[in-house]
Design a protein around this motif. Sequence first.
Motif, mmCIF file in Angstrom:
data_model
loop_
_atom_site.group_PDB
_atom_site.id
_atom_site.type_symbol
_atom_site.label_atom_id
_atom_site.label_comp_id
_atom_site.label_asym_id
_atom_site.label_seq_id
_atom_site.Cartn_x
_atom_site.Cartn_y
_atom_site.Cartn_z
ATOM 1 N N UNK A 106 28.966 5.926 21.635
ATOM 2 C CA UNK A 106 28.271 6.712 20.609
ATOM 3 C C UNK A 106 27.376 7.789 21.192
ATOM 4 N N UNK A 107 26.582 7.416 22.172
ATOM 5 C CA UNK A 107 25.608 8.393 22.636
ATOM 6 C C UNK A 107 26.266 9.601 23.284
ATOM 7 N N UNK A 108 27.284 9.356 24.115
ATOM 8 C CA UNK A 108 27.963 10.482 24.763
ATOM 9 C C UNK A 108 28.660 11.384 23.754
ATOM 10 N N UNK A 109 29.138 10.778 22.671
ATOM 11 C CA UNK A 109 29.901 11.562 21.707
ATOM 12 C C UNK A 109 28.985 12.247 20.697
ATOM 13 N N UNK A 110 27.940 11.560 20.290
ATOM 14 C CA UNK A 110 27.116 12.067 19.192
ATOM 15 C C UNK A 110 25.764 12.622 19.623
ATOM 16 N N UNK A 111 25.351 12.301 20.852
ATOM 17 C CA UNK A 111 23.997 12.646 21.291
ATOM 18 C C UNK A 111 23.659 14.123 21.200
ATOM 19 N N UNK A 112 24.659 14.987 21.364
ATOM 20 C CA UNK A 112 24.370 16.428 21.340
ATOM 21 C C UNK A 112 24.708 17.062 19.999
ATOM 22 N N UNK A 113 25.003 16.230 19.004
ATOM 23 C CA UNK A 113 25.332 16.793 17.691
ATOM 24 C C UNK A 113 24.105 16.696 16.774
ATOM 25 N N UNK A 114 24.040 17.597 15.783
ATOM 26 C CA UNK A 114 22.832 17.637 14.946
ATOM 27 C C UNK A 114 22.761 16.485 13.943
ATOM 28 N N UNK A 115 22.574 15.280 14.464
ATOM 29 C CA UNK A 115 22.483 14.108 13.593
ATOM 30 C C UNK A 115 21.095 13.522 13.771
ATOM 31 N N UNK A 116 20.384 13.306 12.695
ATOM 32 C CA UNK A 116 19.057 12.728 12.842
ATOM 33 C C UNK A 116 19.195 11.236 13.136
ATOM 34 N N UNK A 117 18.194 10.703 13.809
ATOM 35 C CA UNK A 117 18.208 9.273 14.116
ATOM 36 C C UNK A 117 18.392 8.460 12.851
ATOM 37 N N UNK A 118 17.762 8.933 11.793
ATOM 38 C CA UNK A 118 17.793 8.198 10.546
ATOM 39 C C UNK A 118 19.216 8.104 9.987
ATOM 40 N N UNK A 119 19.905 9.229 9.992
ATOM 41 C CA UNK A 119 21.285 9.225 9.500
ATOM 42 C C UNK A 119 22.136 8.279 10.323
#
Lengths: 550, 272
Positions: A106-119
Amino acid sequence: MTTGADSTRKGRRATAVDWEQFRALLVASVRLDLRSTRMQRGRAAKFPPVAAAFATYLVMGTLLALAVMSTEDIFVFSLFTLSAAMFMTALLVIMEYSSVVVHPDDFDILGHRPISSKTYYWAKIANLGLYVAATAFALSIPAAIVAGVRYPPGAALTAVYLLVALAACQATSALVVLIYSVAIRVFNYEKFTRAITYVHTLSTLVIVFGYVLLPRVLAKDVMLISVERGAWVYAMAPAWFAGAVELAAGEAGRQTLVLAGAAVASAAALIWAAMNTISLDYSRRISALATASAKAVEEAGRRRSLGRLGLPLCRTDEERAGFELMRSYMTRDRKLRARIYPAFGLPLAVYIYGIITDGLHDPFVPQAVSGGFPAHQLLGFYSVFITLFFATAIAQTDQWEASWVFFAAPVRSRAGIVTGARKLIIWRYLLPFFVFLFILLAFAMPPAKAAMYVLLNLLLALTAFALLSMTSPHMPLSQSLEKAKQARQIGLIMLLGMSMAALTAILELMKQVPQAGLVVYPALVVLALGAELLLRRRLDRRLAGEEFPG
Amino acid sequence: MEDGARERATDAAIVFENLARSFGEIEAVKDVTLTIPRGQICGYLGPNGAGKTTTVKMATGMLEPTAGRAIVEGFDIVQEPLEAKRVIGVVPETGALYTTLTPNEYLALVGRLYHIDRDETEAKAHTFLELFGIEDAADRLMTTFSRGMKQKVLISAALLPNPSVLFLDEPLSGLDANTALVLKELLRDLASQGRTIFYCSHILEVVEKVCDRVVILVRGEVIADGRVEELKDMTHQGSLEDVFSELTSSEDLAQIVRAFSRSVTGDGERSA
Ligand SMILES: Nc1ncnc2c1ncn2[C@@H]1O[C@H](COP(=O)(O)OP(=O)(O)O)[C@@H](O)[C@H]1O
Ligand SMILES: [Mg+2]
């Protein structure tokens, strides 16, 4: 270090959940759950492991419900079935934590995308919720149906039972999530990575203590299930939920109301608290757990040379290779340890409970069942339980691809490598466990009796280890980790474990006929050796033609 | 959105101010300060372990700097992570993907994470996969994909949201020569439209051909920064390759190689 962390925390402003992202993430993670990560070349993905786990739980749930339906009391019925479902849920979330709650990538794939922690955490919580709901459903639907058929007021009870069971399991998984997040906050990150396996074991212990009622009640009277309701019901989480079912069945006494209230309150509080813990940052921490820093590995390598002393147990080069391989993986692969160590939690909890309640006494002398907790009656079950964890876990690792070397190397006997790995497990983990057990029991009974008793268990455990290894005839560490694969195996383990309760018959025999030991011990030795022989044959046959699965 | 506009008045797309990161004792990146104007293709070149990936991770919000700041299109990545992340595209070095999805499913997920219209995502996905020659595999699970095929999907995913700043970390890994050419052309085209590209690599010849500017990083420190020609002038040598080996290696390479080959053949031991 601190300046960076502080400014990030400042920057992590409260943002609303982005529902479109939420839906996309949830759909993707459900898809990932339903698919096997391992495609056999050419062949389409098999039956997904989640479905297999579901089927196993359905069988378990059915057996459980049938086993306790003889009771007249809906409270007792629910207590048993809910305890089992909650226990299984807890075990499942603990064992598969890294894949159930966060996907390691998850982190490698999503870490640089504009997703808030909450979402992100809402999507993860929803995913976990669905997963737990599915297993809770499989475990509880048989009991729910039985409840509707067997107890008044009938069909409506099925629906209520199911709802209560879902809430109970969700609350249990929330508890595990909370234990983890507290651990992550209390320890700093480096310490946490080191502590994680112990956290696993500890949480099993904590959870198991919540369920010691099961053996307690069983021991009272195996055939006629009944419970003397005392103040203890207030301390038992499953009793709260059983109270809720009882309330729905029409009983509205003070105790029932209090219990049902506790069920609602605890479920609400736990679920609410857990919902505030997972974040994307968290997923980074979890994924980093797998990669121990070089320094730590070096240290660990130096510390654990004790295992080497067992090397003379190996007779061939293949065995030595398997032994060394398993030794270094057990030292370095934190996730592997984290999957195996919790197995010790259950027996330890039971023994400690037995000592606290002064219930451990000479198992070979007939005794009135009235006082204390005769933990040893179920010891066969617990000893076997541990073994089973090892048998299924040693085949799997994140780094399974490295196992190509077994298939490429010109080894004479592949089975030898497996045997070596199993010898390490026996030498490094099982023997120490039984020695520890002996020391513990020696406080409660004459040492000679303790030794006899531990030996009995060791022989049973070795037999079980060989038999169980047959169900997973693979090279050590050659199988990928898959979500739910382990869940299915745990289900199988529990099913098999239940049948182990029959082993108490051996104890009964030895109580009645003191000389029986002269036959029982040699018979068990023969049994253990026979199982080992069978296993080697099977491994020889199965592994000879096997190809690298990657 | 508006609060970032104040700083966007400048032409700088990427600004690193004294950026640094250490892991325990290891100082992976030491005090990197750079300003990259909009529309530039900046090569970030260095040997393995120089700190390139660490820099990209800090610039894209995946790693907290120990010190300093990274500002992308006027947004401080630590203070305004969502705003910054909306305008960047990343091809990560790890090649991480959800391999049990198909390329189409994966790109659809990415599209929705950036609120791109479904039809537009589908059309774009089709175009990219066709451009890279893997349209036949668009509905196959990626578990069986080669590294190069996965890399093609990763590049498509990075381009899908139409980012104004692209971070590429070793983007050629696994790609064949033909695709490498396609990518080079693509990057030039993107730069001419005003996109900014931060291109990490340890391979010289690619950087030399694609980039307007080359920054050379060794052991976490920028040791050279300029146009390819400038760097060549600096050292009075022919190709960037020579410049690179001169700047990055303290020992004589030929000497090392000789010592190594001797140890392999065993000559060294016998003569000693
Ligand atoms: N998570 C980490 N923990 C410890 N050291 C790290 C970590 N990530 C990178 N490093 C170290 O930082 C240095 C720079 O690594 P990296 O940025 O990956 O280099 P490059 O991408 O230029 O090859 C290396 O010495 C590497 O070992
Ligand atoms: Mg790198």
